[in-house]
Scaffold this active site. Structure first.
Site, PDB file in Angstrom:
ATOM      1  CE  LYS A 255      -1.068   8.091  -5.692  1.00  0.00           C
ATOM      2  NZ  LYS A 255      -1.610   6.546  -6.201  1.00  0.00           N
ATOM      3  CB  THR A 323       5.094   1.219   0.913  1.00  0.00           C
ATOM      4  OG1 THR A 323       6.149   0.981  -0.051  1.00  0.00           O
ATOM      5  CG2 THR A 323       5.452   1.695   2.119  1.00  0.00           C
ATOM      6  N   GLY A 325       1.669  -1.903  -3.135  1.00  0.00           N
ATOM      7  CA  GLY A 325       0.175  -1.730  -3.345  1.00  0.00           C
ATOM      8  C   GLY A 325      -0.640  -0.483  -2.701  1.00  0.00           C
ATOM      9  CB  THR A 326       0.702   2.450  -0.626  1.00  0.00           C
ATOM     10  OG1 THR A 326       1.632   2.574  -1.628  1.00  0.00           O
ATOM     11  CG2 THR A 326       1.176   1.714   0.514  1.00  0.00           C
ATOM     12  N   GLY A 327      -0.755   2.632  -3.493  1.00  0.00           N
ATOM     13  CA  GLY A 327      -1.512   3.391  -4.534  1.00  0.00           C
ATOM     14  C   GLY A 327      -2.820   2.850  -4.933  1.00  0.00           C
ATOM     15  CB  CYS A 328      -3.497  -0.512  -6.153  1.00  0.00           C
ATOM     16  SG  CYS A 328      -2.291  -0.851  -7.317  1.00  0.00           S
TER      17      CYS A 328
END
Length: 642
Positions: A255, A323, A325-328
C-alpha cells in the site's frame, strides 16, 4: 388505470362501457383492494414488457422490487477490536456491509481487545487461543465464508491458530464447500512507527498464515519489517513485492498510503524517482501467474491490468490526518468486492449474467476497494481530539476517487492525445473550443464499399474500419489508404481498429481504436508515443473495472464500454454489461472524456435508452449495415443519441 385494465381484459367492451365498469369498481372496492389491483397491474406490466425494447429502460430499483432476494455472501473478519470504532473489526464490518450494499454479511472472530480512542491505545487484551478457536468453529459450522479478512495477530499462538484453521478450510473444500478467498492485512507497525508484534509472531504469520493467503496487504513500514530493509524507490517496492510473493501468498499489494519519503515520521529530500509518491497514493499489486489467469479473457495475451506484470494503482493523495482505519478498511473492502464477483458468477449460474460484477476478480476488487477508501479519506472529519477515521460511503460512484493504473511508477505524465467532447457537451455551456466533437454514432464496417456508402450519407461524422478477413499488412495498409481518400473527400473522420502502425503509415487518418490486449502490446512497443506524435486521436475498449483503471491511466480521447447487450457480431469474452454498468461507467469517467457504448445496439429505440443511461455515442454495426434505408437509420440513430 383500473378502467384501462378492465377495458383491456374485456377486449370487446366499448370506451363508455369500460368507464362505467370502472365507476362501479371505484364505489364498491376498499382502498386495500385497489392497492392490490394496482400492484398486480404494475407487476403484469413489467412482466409483459421485459422482452420488448422498452424494457431496457427499466431501473435496477424496479427489478429488485420484483425479483427474489439472494442471500448475501458471508465475509469473515478475524481481527482485533477498536473500542474507538475507527479501525479493526468495527471498520471491517462497516466496509463489508456498506461497500456491498448488503450483498455481503460480515461475521467476526476477535483476536484482541483494545482500550483506545482517537488519541491512542491505552491497553490491549488478547483472549485465550481456545476462545478464538471456538469462535471460528462456531461460525464455520453455520455461516460458511465466501471470503475471509485476517487482521491483527498479536502473538505467535494466535498466528498459528489462525494458520491451522486456514489450512483446514483450504484443504478440506469440496464441490459444495469452496475454499474462501483470504486477504491478510499483516498488522505489525502502528501509524507512529511502533512495532505491534514480536519476532516470533511475525515468523508464525509468515510460516503459517501467508501460505494460505490469496492476498497480503502490507503498508510501506510493514513491508520493510517483512523484508528487513528500507524501501526508498519504486524499484525497491517492486523488488520487495517479488520477495513477499515468494513467502507463500498468491498475491501482494504494497500500500502507498505512506509516501516513499516517510521513515517512521521522518522525511528526507525529494528525488525525481520518488517525488510522484508524494502527490499520489500509489499501491503496487503483484500476482502469481496462476492467480492472474483467473478471469483473464484471452489466456495467451497480456493486458495492462494483469497483476502478474505488476501494476501501480494510483489515486490523488489528500493532505489530511483523518486516515484512521484505512488499512483495515482497504483489506476488508477487497475481500467484500472479490466475494461480490464470485457470488455473481456462482449464484446466478442458471440465469443470464449481466454487469461488470461478473468480471470482478482480484485486480478489479483492488480498484474498487481503493476507490472506496479514497472517497472515505476525502470525507474524513475529526471526531475526538485525535485523527478521525476513514468515512464509509458506498460502492464507488465518482471519477474523483476511482484509481488509474499508471504506465510508469515514477512519472505523472502520459502521451497526449487530441481531446474530444460529446455532442451534448458541445451544445452546452461546458463546450471546449479546443476539443473535437465526437459524432453521436460511430458506424463500424469492414469494407471499402461501406465506407463509400456511409461517407455519402448525411449525419455520418465518424466511421471505424475494422479487419476480420485479413491479417496481411500490405492489404490492410492499402485498404486504409483507400478509405481515407473517401473520408477526406467527404469530411468524415476515419478511425482504424487495432492496426495502429498501418494507420500511422497511411497518414491522414483521424484516430485509432484499440482493445485491451492490443493496448498492452502497443505500450510495450512504444506505440502510444508514436500515435501521439502522429496527432491521432485514441479510443480504448473496456469491459471490467481494472480495464477501466488501465484505460484512465492512458488518458484517451474516448472510452468505450461493451457489450452493453448480447451481440453476435464479435466473439466477446465478457457477459453483457447492461444499462446499470453504463451508468456506473459514466460516473467513473471524467466528464470531459466521451463514453461510447457498443454491442447489441440494433436500432434507434435501443440507442435511446443507452443515451438515457449516460452514453454519448453509440458504436453500431447491424443497425446501419442491415437497415433497409441506411439514410433513415442514421437519422433515427442520431436523433435517439441527441
Amino acid at each position: 388505470d383500473i378502467c384501462y385494465a378492465q377495458k383491456a381484459s374485456a377486449g370487446s367492451q366499448s370506451r363508455n362501457k369500460g368507464r362505467d365498469v370502472g365507476s362501479v369498481m371505484m364505489t364498491s372496492l376498499t382502498w386495500r383492494h385497489i392497492h392490490c389491483i394496482c400492484l398486480s397491474i404494475r407487476l403484469f406490466h413489467i412482466t409483459i414488457s421485459l422482452p420488448s425494447t422498452a424494457a431496457f429502460a427499466a431501473s435496477t430499483k424496479d427489478i429488485n422490487n420484483i425479483m427474489p432476494r439472494v442471500a448475501p455472501s458471508i465475509v469473515y473478519t478475524i481481527a482485533g477490536s477498536d473500542s474507538g470504532g475507527g479501525a479493526g473489526i468495527q471498520a471491517d464490518l462497516k466496509a463489508i456491509h456498506t461497500l456491498s450494499g448488503g450483498a455481503c454479511h460480515g461475521c467476526s472472530a476477535i483476536t484482541c481487545l483494545t482500550a483506545q480512542n482517537s488519541c491512542g491505545v491505552t491497553s490491549v487484551h488478547s483472549p485465550p487461543v481456545e476462545f478464538l478457536r471456538e469462535q471460528l468453529s462456531t461460525l464455520e459450522g453455520d455461516l460458511y465464508p465466501r471470503a475471509v479478512k485476517v487482521g491483527m495477530l498479536g502473538t505467535k499462538d494466535l498466528a498459528e491458530e489462525v494458520g491451522e484453521w486456514l489450512r483446514k478450510v483450504k484443504e478440506g473444500t469440496s464441490s459444495v464447500k469452496k475454499a474462501p478467498l483470504v486477504v491478510v492485512d499483516p498488522v505489525m507497525i502502528s501509524t507512529s512507527g511502533h512495532k505491534l508484534v514480536d519476532e516470533t509472531a511475525k515468523s508464525a504469520m509468515i510460516g503459517k498464515v501467508f501460505p494460505y493467503a490469496d492476498l497480503v496487504t502490507p503498508n510501506k513500514f510493514e513491508a520493510e519489517e517483512l523484508l528487513g530493509r528500507k524501501l526508498h524507490t519504486p524499484e525497491d517496492v517492486e523488488a520487495g513485492a517479488r520477495e513477499i510473493l515468494a513467502m507463500g501468498p498468491q498475491a501482494v499489494l504494497i500500500k502507498g498510503g505512506h509516501s516513499l519519503l516517510e521513515e517512521q515520521g521522518k522525511e528526507t529530500s525529494v528525488s525525481d524517482e520518488n517525488n510522484v509518491s508524494v502527490g499520489y497514493a500509489q499501491d503496487y499489486l503483484l500476482m502469481s501467474s496462476e492467480m492472474c489467469e483467473e478471469g483473464k479473457p484471452v489466456k495467451d495475451r497480456p493486458r495492462l491490468c494483469d497483476g502478474s506484470r505488476g501494476i501501480w494503482l494510483r489515486s490523488d493523495r489528500y493532505d489530511t490526518t483523518h486516515t484512521h482505519g484505512t488499512g483495515c478498511t482497504l483489506s476488508s473492502a477487497i475481500a467484500s468486492a472479490w466475494a461480490m464477483g464470485q457470488r455473481e458468477r456462482e449464484d446466478n449460474a442458471a440465469t443470464e449474467k449481466v454487469g461488470a460484477l461478473n468480471a470482478m476478480y482480484l485486480a478489479d476488487a483492488c480498484c474498487i476497494a481503493k476507490a472506496y477508501v479514497t472517497a472515505g479519506i476525502a470525507r474524513g472529519v475529526q471526531l475526538g481530539k485525535g485523527p478521525g477515521p476513514v468515512v464509509h460511503t458506498g460502492f464507488p460512484n465518482s471519477f474523483k476517487s476511482f484509481p488509474t493504473i499508471a504506465l510508469a511508477s515514477g512519472s505523472a505524465s502520459t502521451p497526449a492525445f487530441p481531446p474530444m467532447q460529446s455532442y451534448s457537451s458541445a451544445k452546452s455551456s461546458s463546450s471546449s473550443l479546443s476539443a473535437v466533437t465526437l459524432g453521436r454514432i460511430l458506424p463500424i464496417v469492414e469494407t471499402i464499399e461501406w465506407i463509400e456508402k456511409l461517407t455519402s450519407t448525411p449525419g455520418v461524422e465518424d466511421v471505424q474500419l475494422r479487419f476480420k478477413d485479413t491479417s496481411d499488412y500490405a492489404t490492410i495498409l492499402d485498404r486504409i489508404k483507400r478509405a481515407q481518400t473517401l473520408c477526406k473527400a467527404k469530411g468524415v473522420r476515419l478511425w482504424i481498429n487495432d492496426h495502429w502502425k498501418a494507420a500511422i503509415e497511411a497518414g491522414d487518418c483521424f484516430g485509432v481504436h484499440l482493445g485491451q490486449e492490443d493496448l498492452a502490446s502497443c505500450v510495450e512497443a512504444g506505440g502510444l508515443e508514436l500515435i501521439s506524435s502522429a496527432g491521432l486521436a485514441f479510443g480504448v475498449s473496456t469491459h471490467s473495472y481494472s480495464e477501466l483503471a488501465a484505460c484512465l491511466g492512458v488518458k484517451p480521447s474516448y472510452i468505450s464500454l461493451g457489450p452493453v447487450f448480447a451481440t453476435s457480431s464479435k466473439d466477446v469474452k465478457f457477459h453483457p454489461q447492461g444499462l446499470e454498468t453504463v451508468r456506473q461507467w459514466r460516473s467513473l469517467i471524467p466528464p470531459d472524456i466521451p463514453l461510447v457504448a457498443i454491442g447489441g445496439i440494433g436500432n434507434a429505440d435501443v440507442a435511446r435508452v443507452v443515451r438515457a443511461a449516460g452514453a454519448e455515442c453509440a458504436a453500431v454495426i447491424g443497425a446501419v449495415t442491415k437497415a433497409d434505408d441506411v439514410s433513415q437509420a442514421v437519422k433515427d440513430l442520431n436523433d435517439a443519441m441527441s
